[in-house]
Design a protein around this motif. Structure first.
Motif, PDB file in Angstrom:
ATOM      1  N   GLU A  22      10.184  29.751 -10.075  1.00  0.00           N
ATOM      2  CA  GLU A  22       9.229  28.895  -9.385  1.00  0.00           C
ATOM      3  C   GLU A  22       9.977  27.990  -8.402  1.00  0.00           C
ATOM      4  OE1 GLU A  22       5.371  26.410 -10.846  1.00  0.00           O
ATOM      5  OE2 GLU A  22       7.278  25.921 -11.803  1.00  0.00           O
ATOM      6  N   GLY A  23       9.462  27.871  -7.203  1.00  0.00           N
ATOM      7  CA  GLY A  23      10.111  27.041  -6.190  1.00  0.00           C
ATOM      8  C   GLY A  23      11.063  27.784  -5.282  1.00  0.00           C
ATOM      9  N   ALA A  24      11.294  29.087  -5.532  1.00  0.00           N
ATOM     10  CA  ALA A  24      12.261  29.840  -4.731  1.00  0.00           C
ATOM     11  C   ALA A  24      11.661  30.463  -3.477  1.00  0.00           C
ATOM     12  CB  ALA A  24      12.906  30.946  -5.584  1.00  0.00           C
ATOM     13  N   ILE A  25      10.343  30.457  -3.347  1.00  0.00           N
ATOM     14  CA  ILE A  25       9.714  31.184  -2.248  1.00  0.00           C
ATOM     15  C   ILE A  25      10.106  30.608  -0.891  1.00  0.00           C
ATOM     16  CG2 ILE A  25       7.495  31.699  -1.148  1.00  0.00           C
ATOM     17  CD1 ILE A  25       8.107  33.562  -3.458  1.00  0.00           C
ATOM     18  N   ASP A  26      10.161  29.299  -0.752  1.00  0.00           N
ATOM     19  CA  ASP A  26      10.540  28.727   0.540  1.00  0.00           C
ATOM     20  C   ASP A  26      11.949  29.158   0.929  1.00  0.00           C
ATOM     21  OD1 ASP A  26       8.120  27.476   0.806  1.00  0.00           O
ATOM     22  OD2 ASP A  26       8.834  25.506   0.147  1.00  0.00           O
ATOM     23  N   TYR A  27      12.858  29.182  -0.040  1.00  0.00           N
ATOM     24  CA  TYR A  27      14.223  29.652   0.240  1.00  0.00           C
ATOM     25  C   TYR A  27      14.191  31.086   0.754  1.00  0.00           C
ATOM     26  CZ  TYR A  27      18.775  31.733  -0.628  1.00  0.00           C
ATOM     27  OH  TYR A  27      19.955  32.422  -0.472  1.00  0.00           O
ATOM     28  N   TRP A  28      13.449  31.946   0.072  1.00  0.00           N
ATOM     29  CA  TRP A  28      13.422  33.357   0.466  1.00  0.00           C
ATOM     30  C   TRP A  28      12.703  33.572   1.793  1.00  0.00           C
ATOM     31  CZ3 TRP A  28      16.283  37.206  -1.097  1.00  0.00           C
ATOM     32  CH2 TRP A  28      16.924  37.113  -2.345  1.00  0.00           C
ATOM     33  N   HIS A  29      11.657  32.811   2.030  1.00  0.00           N
ATOM     34  CA  HIS A  29      10.938  32.938   3.297  1.00  0.00           C
ATOM     35  C   HIS A  29      11.892  32.648   4.461  1.00  0.00           C
ATOM     36  CE1 HIS A  29       7.069  31.872   5.731  1.00  0.00           C
ATOM     37  NE2 HIS A  29       7.472  33.111   5.954  1.00  0.00           N
ATOM     38  N   PHE A  55       1.361  33.598  -0.099  1.00  0.00           N
ATOM     39  CA  PHE A  55      -0.052  33.481  -0.454  1.00  0.00           C
ATOM     40  C   PHE A  55      -0.197  33.507  -1.971  1.00  0.00           C
ATOM     41  CE2 PHE A  55       0.932  37.960   0.059  1.00  0.00           C
ATOM     42  CZ  PHE A  55       0.278  38.592  -0.989  1.00  0.00           C
ATOM     43  N   GLU A  56      -1.386  33.155  -2.426  1.00  0.00           N
ATOM     44  CA  GLU A  56      -1.661  33.114  -3.861  1.00  0.00           C
ATOM     45  C   GLU A  56      -2.430  34.368  -4.272  1.00  0.00           C
ATOM     46  OE1 GLU A  56      -0.652  30.610  -6.076  1.00  0.00           O
ATOM     47  OE2 GLU A  56       0.516  30.013  -4.298  1.00  0.00           O
ATOM     48  N   ARG A  57      -2.021  34.933  -5.431  1.00  0.00           N
ATOM     49  CA  ARG A  57      -2.739  36.072  -5.993  1.00  0.00           C
ATOM     50  C   ARG A  57      -2.716  35.945  -7.520  1.00  0.00           C
ATOM     51  NH1 ARG A  57       0.604  40.797  -5.437  1.00  0.00           N
ATOM     52  NH2 ARG A  57      -0.215  41.238  -3.364  1.00  0.00           N
ATOM     53  N   LEU A  58      -3.874  35.886  -8.105  1.00  0.00           N
ATOM     54  CA  LEU A  58      -4.002  35.806  -9.563  1.00  0.00           C
ATOM     55  C   LEU A  58      -3.135  34.693 -10.140  1.00  0.00           C
ATOM     56  CD1 LEU A  58      -4.058  39.630 -10.412  1.00  0.00           C
ATOM     57  CD2 LEU A  58      -5.999  38.055 -10.313  1.00  0.00           C
ATOM     58  N   GLY A  59      -3.080  33.575  -9.427  1.00  0.00           N
ATOM     59  CA  GLY A  59      -2.352  32.411  -9.905  1.00  0.00           C
ATOM     60  C   GLY A  59      -0.876  32.386  -9.572  1.00  0.00           C
ATOM     61  N   ASP A  60      -0.356  33.418  -8.896  1.00  0.00           N
ATOM     62  CA  ASP A  60       1.066  33.493  -8.554  1.00  0.00           C
ATOM     63  C   ASP A  60       1.273  33.304  -7.058  1.00  0.00           C
ATOM     64  OD1 ASP A  60       1.787  34.181 -11.218  1.00  0.00           O
ATOM     65  OD2 ASP A  60       1.255  36.276 -10.808  1.00  0.00           O
ATOM     66  N   THR A  61       2.417  32.732  -6.681  1.00  0.00           N
ATOM     67  CA  THR A  61       2.811  32.666  -5.278  1.00  0.00           C
ATOM     68  C   THR A  61       3.570  33.939  -4.925  1.00  0.00           C
ATOM     69  OG1 THR A  61       3.001  30.268  -5.432  1.00  0.00           O
ATOM     70  CG2 THR A  61       4.038  31.331  -3.540  1.00  0.00           C
ATOM     71  N   PRO A  71       7.260  48.713   0.788  1.00  0.00           N
ATOM     72  CA  PRO A  71       6.650  47.399   0.546  1.00  0.00           C
ATOM     73  C   PRO A  71       7.263  46.720  -0.679  1.00  0.00           C
ATOM     74  CG  PRO A  71       4.961  49.059   0.982  1.00  0.00           C
ATOM     75  CD  PRO A  71       6.248  49.794   0.746  1.00  0.00           C
ATOM     76  N   LEU A  72       7.698  45.484  -0.493  1.00  0.00           N
ATOM     77  CA  LEU A  72       8.293  44.668  -1.550  1.00  0.00           C
ATOM     78  C   LEU A  72       7.569  43.337  -1.617  1.00  0.00           C
ATOM     79  CD1 LEU A  72      12.092  45.200  -0.697  1.00  0.00           C
ATOM     80  CD2 LEU A  72      10.735  46.470  -2.391  1.00  0.00           C
ATOM     81  N   GLU A  73       7.585  42.732  -2.802  1.00  0.00           N
ATOM     82  CA  GLU A  73       7.041  41.394  -2.966  1.00  0.00           C
ATOM     83  C   GLU A  73       7.956  40.590  -3.873  1.00  0.00           C
ATOM     84  OE1 GLU A  73       2.240  42.344  -2.579  1.00  0.00           O
ATOM     85  OE2 GLU A  73       3.121  41.986  -4.562  1.00  0.00           O
ATOM     86  N   LEU A  74       8.088  39.311  -3.571  1.00  0.00           N
ATOM     87  CA  LEU A  74       8.724  38.360  -4.470  1.00  0.00           C
ATOM     88  C   LEU A  74       7.615  37.536  -5.108  1.00  0.00           C
ATOM     89  CD1 LEU A  74      11.726  37.099  -2.308  1.00  0.00           C
ATOM     90  CD2 LEU A  74      11.745  38.869  -4.080  1.00  0.00           C
ATOM     91  N   ILE A  75       7.638  37.454  -6.435  1.00  0.00           N
ATOM     92  CA  ILE A  75       6.632  36.718  -7.186  1.00  0.00           C
ATOM     93  C   ILE A  75       7.334  35.546  -7.864  1.00  0.00           C
ATOM     94  CG2 ILE A  75       4.806  36.854  -8.905  1.00  0.00           C
ATOM     95  CD1 ILE A  75       4.412  38.895  -6.683  1.00  0.00           C
ATOM     96  N   ALA A  76       6.896  34.328  -7.590  1.00  0.00           N
ATOM     97  CA  ALA A  76       7.514  33.129  -8.175  1.00  0.00           C
ATOM     98  C   ALA A  76       6.744  32.729  -9.423  1.00  0.00           C
ATOM     99  CB  ALA A  76       7.520  31.989  -7.168  1.00  0.00           C
ATOM    100  N   ARG A  77       7.483  32.577 -10.527  1.00  0.00           N
ATOM    101  CA  ARG A  77       6.859  32.199 -11.797  1.00  0.00           C
ATOM    102  C   ARG A  77       7.686  31.126 -12.497  1.00  0.00           C
ATOM    103  NH1 ARG A  77       3.123  36.129 -13.938  1.00  0.00           N
ATOM    104  NH2 ARG A  77       3.072  34.766 -15.777  1.00  0.00           N
ATOM    105  N   ALA A  78       7.003  30.170 -13.122  1.00  0.00           N
ATOM    106  CA  ALA A  78       7.696  29.135 -13.890  1.00  0.00           C
ATOM    107  C   ALA A  78       8.371  29.715 -15.117  1.00  0.00           C
ATOM    108  CB  ALA A  78       6.706  28.047 -14.295  1.00  0.00           C
ATOM    109  N   ASP A  79       7.859  30.847 -15.630  1.00  0.00           N
ATOM    110  CA  ASP A  79       8.426  31.444 -16.833  1.00  0.00           C
ATOM    111  C   ASP A  79       9.462  32.526 -16.531  1.00  0.00           C
ATOM    112  OD1 ASP A  79       6.721  33.354 -15.815  1.00  0.00           O
ATOM    113  OD2 ASP A  79       5.603  33.684 -17.684  1.00  0.00           O
ATOM    114  N   ALA A  80       9.962  32.565 -15.284  1.00  0.00           N
ATOM    115  CA  ALA A  80      11.013  33.542 -14.964  1.00  0.00           C
ATOM    116  C   ALA A  80      12.220  33.292 -15.867  1.00  0.00           C
ATOM    117  CB  ALA A  80      11.418  33.426 -13.504  1.00  0.00           C
TER     118      ALA A  80
END
Length: 316
Positions: A88-95, A109-115, A126-135
């Protein structure tokens, strides 16, 4: 009956230029090359394995990079998106990281509660990064990406299907539970902490996928070695035609193509990537299973050059 699968073991996709593939997944995404081998069914092509420091099940993204391969078409009958898990919180770094490296991304964007941050690899996969607090903390390699932002392994995959019901029943038998829906997306979750999500998109009007560079070849799920015969029985009960158990040196595998067209593999955790290399030396040399060793010179002569891997310090 076999135990439920805890999730994805590895995902294998098709690439083109092996050097470009290696640069993107190690330098841009910060994964470690943990096995440098060949496609055992076509030894003229590398099989490159990327993952965490030890190539743990649930982290291993692998490729058959066919030089000058034609580009495929992502569509139904395929795993259409590979999803990696980040803290959680890593998306800005990766963007910012991807933007500065010239890789086009959509805004998070948000999908099913995930960034979610969506982008493509150099071949259009196609790839996606999913940010989760429980990673989980995991075991990310030291390298180009700070540990605080590093990819932990798989979040999951998205399957694109013209008709989903048969595949959904198989996933449920594998221990995946449907927990949510969003329009045509159905989310199935297993009990593992990596690779525990399979999203199913059903669209009978979508174009059929075509194999080639930038498409997933198969998705492998973790199973117990002493239960593979039982899994073969389960697959036959679902009307599928599984292969015999195949020794891939680092794991044993059973393959079956689902009614939806996606190739599933059922792979064991053991013996793992350190069965023939020291942990600190993973990915530095071309490694062949013993049944291909007598063809080593022929195989090496037919492969394009890849960058040399730097030695990695052994971890305690």
């Amino acid at each position: 009956m076999p135990s439920d699968s805890p999730g994805i073991h590895h995902v294998t996709a098709v690439g083109s230029d092996p050097a470009r593939n290696h640069e993107f997944y190690t330098e841009t995404l910060g994964l470690r090359l943990v096995k440098r081998s060949v496609n055992q069914d076509d030894v003229s092509v590398y099989h490159l394995f990327y993952g965490d420091y030890g190539g743990s099940p649930g982290t291993s993204m692998t490729f058959f990079p066919y030089t000058n391969a034609r580009r495929g078409q992502v569509g139904t009958g395929q795993a259409s998106t590979v999803q990696f898990l980040v803290p959680e919180g890593a998306i800005d770094y990766w963007h910012e990281r991807l933007r500065t490296r010239g890789i086009a991304t959509k805004d998070p964007f948000e999908r099913l509660g995930d960034t979610v941050l969506a982008f493509e690899d150099p071949d259009g996969l196609p790839l996606e990064l999913i940010a989760r607090a429980d990673a989980p903390a995991g075991d990310p390699p030291e390298g180009t990406v700070p540990e605080a932002h590093a990819i932990r392994g798989f979040f999951g995959v998205t399957l694109s299907l013209a008709s989903a019901d048969s595949t959904a029943r198989l996933l449920e038998r594998m221990g995946f539970r449907e927990i949510d829906r969003e329009r045509s997306r159905r989310r199935f979750v297993a009990d593992g902490d990596l690779g525990a999500v399979v999203d199913v998109l059903e669209d009978p009007q979508a174009p059929r996928g075509q194999p080639g560079a930038g498409t997933v070849h198969h998705v492998a799920f973790r199973v117990e070695q002493n239960e593979q015969d039982a899994w073969r029985d389960v697959l036959m009960e679902h009307g599928l035609r599984p292969t015999q158990i195949i020794d891939r040196k680092w794991f044993k595998s059973v393959y079956a193509r689902t009614d939806g067209g996606v190739l599933f593999e059922y792979a064991t955790k053991e013996p793992g990537y350190t069965v023939d290399e020291e942990l600190s030396e993973l990915g530095q040399h071309l490694v062949l299973p013993e049944w291909l060793e007598d063809r080593r010179q022929e195989i090496e002569d037919g492969l394009p050059a890849l960058p040399e891997a730097s030695p990695v310090a052994e971890r305690s």
